[in-house]
Design a protein around this motif. Structure first.
Motif, PDB file in Angstrom:
ATOM      1  N   GLU A  74      17.241 -25.803  25.823  1.00  0.00           N
ATOM      2  CA  GLU A  74      16.466 -26.470  24.778  1.00  0.00           C
ATOM      3  C   GLU A  74      15.843 -27.755  25.301  1.00  0.00           C
ATOM      4  O   GLU A  74      16.480 -28.518  26.038  1.00  0.00           O
ATOM      5  N   ALA A  75      14.603 -27.991  24.921  1.00  0.00           N
ATOM      6  CA  ALA A  75      13.933 -29.235  25.314  1.00  0.00           C
ATOM      7  C   ALA A  75      12.949 -29.650  24.234  1.00  0.00           C
ATOM      8  O   ALA A  75      12.271 -28.807  23.643  1.00  0.00           O
ATOM      9  N   GLU A  76      12.889 -30.944  23.998  1.00  0.00           N
ATOM     10  CA  GLU A  76      11.864 -31.537  23.128  1.00  0.00           C
ATOM     11  C   GLU A  76      10.998 -32.421  24.012  1.00  0.00           C
ATOM     12  O   GLU A  76      11.497 -33.325  24.674  1.00  0.00           O
ATOM     13  N   LEU A  77       9.703 -32.149  24.017  1.00  0.00           N
ATOM     14  CA  LEU A  77       8.773 -32.819  24.924  1.00  0.00           C
ATOM     15  C   LEU A  77       7.743 -33.619  24.138  1.00  0.00           C
ATOM     16  O   LEU A  77       7.140 -33.101  23.197  1.00  0.00           O
ATOM     17  N   HIS A  78       7.525 -34.880  24.553  1.00  0.00           N
ATOM     18  CA  HIS A  78       6.487 -35.727  23.961  1.00  0.00           C
ATOM     19  C   HIS A  78       5.633 -36.318  25.075  1.00  0.00           C
ATOM     20  O   HIS A  78       6.150 -37.002  25.965  1.00  0.00           O
ATOM     21  N   VAL A  79       4.327 -36.027  25.034  1.00  0.00           N
ATOM     22  CA  VAL A  79       3.374 -36.591  25.980  1.00  0.00           C
ATOM     23  C   VAL A  79       2.486 -37.549  25.190  1.00  0.00           C
ATOM     24  O   VAL A  79       1.695 -37.132  24.343  1.00  0.00           O
ATOM     25  N   TRP A  80       2.595 -38.836  25.492  1.00  0.00           N
ATOM     26  CA  TRP A  80       1.935 -39.869  24.704  1.00  0.00           C
ATOM     27  C   TRP A  80       0.542 -40.143  25.263  1.00  0.00           C
ATOM     28  O   TRP A  80       0.409 -40.566  26.416  1.00  0.00           O
ATOM     29  N   PRO A  81      -0.501 -39.899  24.460  1.00  0.00           N
ATOM     30  CA  PRO A  81      -1.884 -39.966  24.956  1.00  0.00           C
ATOM     31  C   PRO A  81      -2.285 -41.371  25.394  1.00  0.00           C
ATOM     32  O   PRO A  81      -2.152 -42.335  24.648  1.00  0.00           O
ATOM     33  N   GLY A  82      -2.746 -41.454  26.657  1.00  0.00           N
ATOM     34  CA  GLY A  82      -3.198 -42.733  27.178  1.00  0.00           C
ATOM     35  C   GLY A  82      -2.101 -43.647  27.665  1.00  0.00           C
ATOM     36  O   GLY A  82      -2.360 -44.797  28.029  1.00  0.00           O
ATOM     37  N   GLY A  83      -0.866 -43.156  27.686  1.00  0.00           N
ATOM     38  CA  GLY A  83       0.246 -43.998  28.098  1.00  0.00           C
ATOM     39  C   GLY A  83       0.418 -44.063  29.598  1.00  0.00           C
ATOM     40  O   GLY A  83       0.457 -43.031  30.262  1.00  0.00           O
ATOM     41  N   PHE A  84       0.503 -45.280  30.165  1.00  0.00           N
ATOM     42  CA  PHE A  84       0.835 -45.426  31.583  1.00  0.00           C
ATOM     43  C   PHE A  84       2.345 -45.449  31.740  1.00  0.00           C
ATOM     44  O   PHE A  84       3.093 -45.483  30.752  1.00  0.00           O
ATOM     45  N   HIS A  85       2.803 -45.425  32.977  1.00  0.00           N
ATOM     46  CA  HIS A  85       4.236 -45.327  33.246  1.00  0.00           C
ATOM     47  C   HIS A  85       4.987 -46.536  32.684  1.00  0.00           C
ATOM     48  O   HIS A  85       4.595 -47.685  32.900  1.00  0.00           O
ATOM     49  N   ALA A  86       6.060 -46.255  31.943  1.00  0.00           N
ATOM     50  CA  ALA A  86       6.953 -47.285  31.411  1.00  0.00           C
ATOM     51  C   ALA A  86       6.250 -48.237  30.451  1.00  0.00           C
ATOM     52  O   ALA A  86       6.617 -49.402  30.345  1.00  0.00           O
ATOM     53  N   PHE A  87       5.253 -47.736  29.720  1.00  0.00           N
ATOM     54  CA  PHE A  87       4.532 -48.629  28.805  1.00  0.00           C
ATOM     55  C   PHE A  87       5.412 -49.118  27.663  1.00  0.00           C
ATOM     56  O   PHE A  87       5.137 -50.151  27.044  1.00  0.00           O
ATOM     57  N   ASP A  88       6.494 -48.408  27.366  1.00  0.00           N
ATOM     58  CA  ASP A  88       7.401 -48.876  26.316  1.00  0.00           C
ATOM     59  C   ASP A  88       8.133 -50.143  26.728  1.00  0.00           C
ATOM     60  O   ASP A  88       8.513 -50.951  25.879  1.00  0.00           O
ATOM     61  N   ILE A  89       8.319 -50.329  28.041  1.00  0.00           N
ATOM     62  CA  ILE A  89       8.969 -51.541  28.555  1.00  0.00           C
ATOM     63  C   ILE A  89       7.959 -52.664  28.742  1.00  0.00           C
ATOM     64  O   ILE A  89       8.181 -53.797  28.301  1.00  0.00           O
TER      65      ILE A  89
ATOM     66  N   ALA B  97      15.458 -27.407  41.260  1.00  0.00           N
ATOM     67  CA  ALA B  97      16.484 -26.481  40.765  1.00  0.00           C
ATOM     68  C   ALA B  97      15.863 -25.121  40.427  1.00  0.00           C
ATOM     69  O   ALA B  97      14.814 -25.049  39.788  1.00  0.00           O
ATOM     70  N   ASN B  98      16.529 -24.065  40.842  1.00  0.00           N
ATOM     71  CA  ASN B  98      16.064 -22.706  40.560  1.00  0.00           C
ATOM     72  C   ASN B  98      16.656 -22.128  39.295  1.00  0.00           C
ATOM     73  O   ASN B  98      16.190 -21.089  38.807  1.00  0.00           O
ATOM     74  N   ASP B  99      17.679 -22.776  38.766  1.00  0.00           N
ATOM     75  CA  ASP B  99      18.386 -22.255  37.599  1.00  0.00           C
ATOM     76  C   ASP B  99      18.624 -23.395  36.612  1.00  0.00           C
ATOM     77  O   ASP B  99      19.386 -24.320  36.886  1.00  0.00           O
ATOM     78  N   LEU B 100      17.951 -23.322  35.472  1.00  0.00           N
ATOM     79  CA  LEU B 100      18.114 -24.346  34.431  1.00  0.00           C
ATOM     80  C   LEU B 100      18.778 -23.763  33.186  1.00  0.00           C
ATOM     81  O   LEU B 100      18.580 -24.262  32.078  1.00  0.00           O
ATOM     82  N   THR B 101      19.573 -22.737  33.364  1.00  0.00           N
ATOM     83  CA  THR B 101      20.306 -22.154  32.245  1.00  0.00           C
ATOM     84  C   THR B 101      21.520 -23.010  31.895  1.00  0.00           C
ATOM     85  O   THR B 101      22.015 -23.795  32.708  1.00  0.00           O
ATOM     86  N   ASP B 102      21.966 -22.866  30.654  1.00  0.00           N
ATOM     87  CA  ASP B 102      23.225 -23.467  30.197  1.00  0.00           C
ATOM     88  C   ASP B 102      23.267 -24.978  30.373  1.00  0.00           C
ATOM     89  O   ASP B 102      24.319 -25.554  30.684  1.00  0.00           O
ATOM     90  N   LEU B 103      22.120 -25.622  30.165  1.00  0.00           N
ATOM     91  CA  LEU B 103      22.061 -27.077  30.224  1.00  0.00           C
ATOM     92  C   LEU B 103      22.041 -27.664  28.820  1.00  0.00           C
ATOM     93  O   LEU B 103      21.598 -27.004  27.866  1.00  0.00           O
ATOM     94  N   PRO B 104      22.491 -28.903  28.656  1.00  0.00           N
ATOM     95  CA  PRO B 104      22.461 -29.521  27.326  1.00  0.00           C
ATOM     96  C   PRO B 104      21.029 -29.763  26.870  1.00  0.00           C
ATOM     97  O   PRO B 104      20.112 -29.866  27.692  1.00  0.00           O
ATOM     98  N   PRO B 105      20.802 -29.849  25.561  1.00  0.00           N
ATOM     99  CA  PRO B 105      19.452 -30.102  25.047  1.00  0.00           C
ATOM    100  C   PRO B 105      18.838 -31.349  25.685  1.00  0.00           C
ATOM    101  O   PRO B 105      19.506 -32.368  25.852  1.00  0.00           O
TER     102      PRO B 105
END
Length: 335
Positions: free
Chosen positions: A295-310, A259-267
């Protein structure tokens, strides 16, 4: 932030990148040998049928056992008006208008079902009283783009149009998804904006699969290890996109990083592990949202592999990811 990547990277560069990859969290690493028997790190087309069995959800009755949750099932028009199944979960005894989450399941666009990660996601239903809408979108390679994304968008429209019957609070409607479903959720948010569709309160993008081009460093740092490596990713995108794969014909509604335009998107709430291939595209998407004033809230979890919460929900890192995500949902949707 500067992204450095050579599009013509050869074996030498790839080998150097894998040597410099982020390390797995020690507690998570101990779980990988068990996970590999169910979800191998490298998925090729020949493994799709196996994954549809190994990654299938447990029987619904077992998931719902002991929970204060009611389940209803509907046949609703999907892409081209063809019927798809949608499951609706609500907290037992709830009345009135409730916040609602339209959720796209994981599975690399090729496997999984509407009950994937349901045991985890039902906490949203029980703890905050959200209605959870889970469509059975159609999978690749049998159904290539635009089926999955248009099935999901059709389910979003159905949810909004039937808000009175379903008890949906239109002012507290969000889209959510994990992995490939995270990309579909981001695509729904884009489509809702562009098509003047339902007004969304937020978008929950859980380690989202956003870009078919495979151009970020992290895409090539985890070959043959962890969960969902570069080859798996290429398998999923090729299955979904066919001849359009990595061409300019690919729609941002299926690959939102285009996407070239990410304006007016929900948080947006975006979470991802530091030791997985989607790390860099998730970070880049959050940055693009900020740069365009969304608006965006970003969390990068150190050492986490893909889908580790599952796959490793018992670990300290997974519990942190789950509770932090829940806090955002509660703040956004609370009564």
């Amino acid at each position: 932030m500067v992204w450095r990547w050579c599009r013509g990277a050869g074996v030498g560069i790839l080998g150097d990148m894998t040597q410099r990859r982020s390390r797995f969290d020690a507690e998570l690493a101990a779980s990988l040998s068990v996970i590999g028997g169910v979800f191998p790190p490298t998925i090729t087309p020949s493994l799709i049928d196996f994954m549809r069995v190994s990654y299938a959800s447990e029987p619904l009755a077992e998931t719902l056992s002991g929970r204060r949750v009611e389940h209803s099932e509907y046949q609703v028009p999907g892409h081209l008006g063809e019927a798809i199944t949608v499951s609706v979960f609500r907290r037992s005894g709830d009345t009135g208008r409730r916040p609602t989450i339209v959720y796209a399941h994981s599975g690399g666009l090729m496997f999984g079902d509407r009950f994937s990660a349901l045991g985890l996601n039902l906490d949203w239903v029980e703890k905050i009283g959200a209605i959870l809408i889970c469509p059975e979108y159609r999978l690749a390679p049998e159904f290539q783009d635009p089926y999955a994304r248009e099935d999901m968008y059709a389910a979003l429209l159905w949810t909004a149009e039937n808000a009175d019957t379903l008890g949906v609070d239109r002012a507290r409607l969000i889209v959510a998804g994990a992995s490939s479903g995270g990309g579909l959720a981001a695509g729904m948010a884009l489509a809702a904006r562009d098509r003047h569709g339902p007004k969304l309160k937020g978008q929950l993008l859980i380690y989202p699969m956003l870009d078919d081009r495979g151009i970020t460093p992290s895409t090539r740092q985890f070959d043959g290890i962890g969960v969902w490596d570069r080859v798996s990713n290429e398998t999923g995108w090729q299955a979904m996109l066919g001849d359009d794969y990595r061409t300019e014909a690919v729609s941002p509604y299926i690959a939102p990083s285009r996407a070239n335009d990410l304006t007016d998107l929900p948080p947006a709430y975006i979470d991802v592990g530091s030791a997985e291939i989607f790390r860099d595209e998730a970070v880049a998407y959050a940055s693009a949202l900020w740069n365009d004033g969304s608006e965006a809230e970003l969390h990068v979890w150190p050492g986490g592999f893909h889908a580790f919460d599952i796959f490793a929900a018992h670990t300290h890192l997974a519990q942190g990811m789950i509770s932090t995500r829940m806090a955002w949902i509660e703040k956004l949707l609370a009564d």
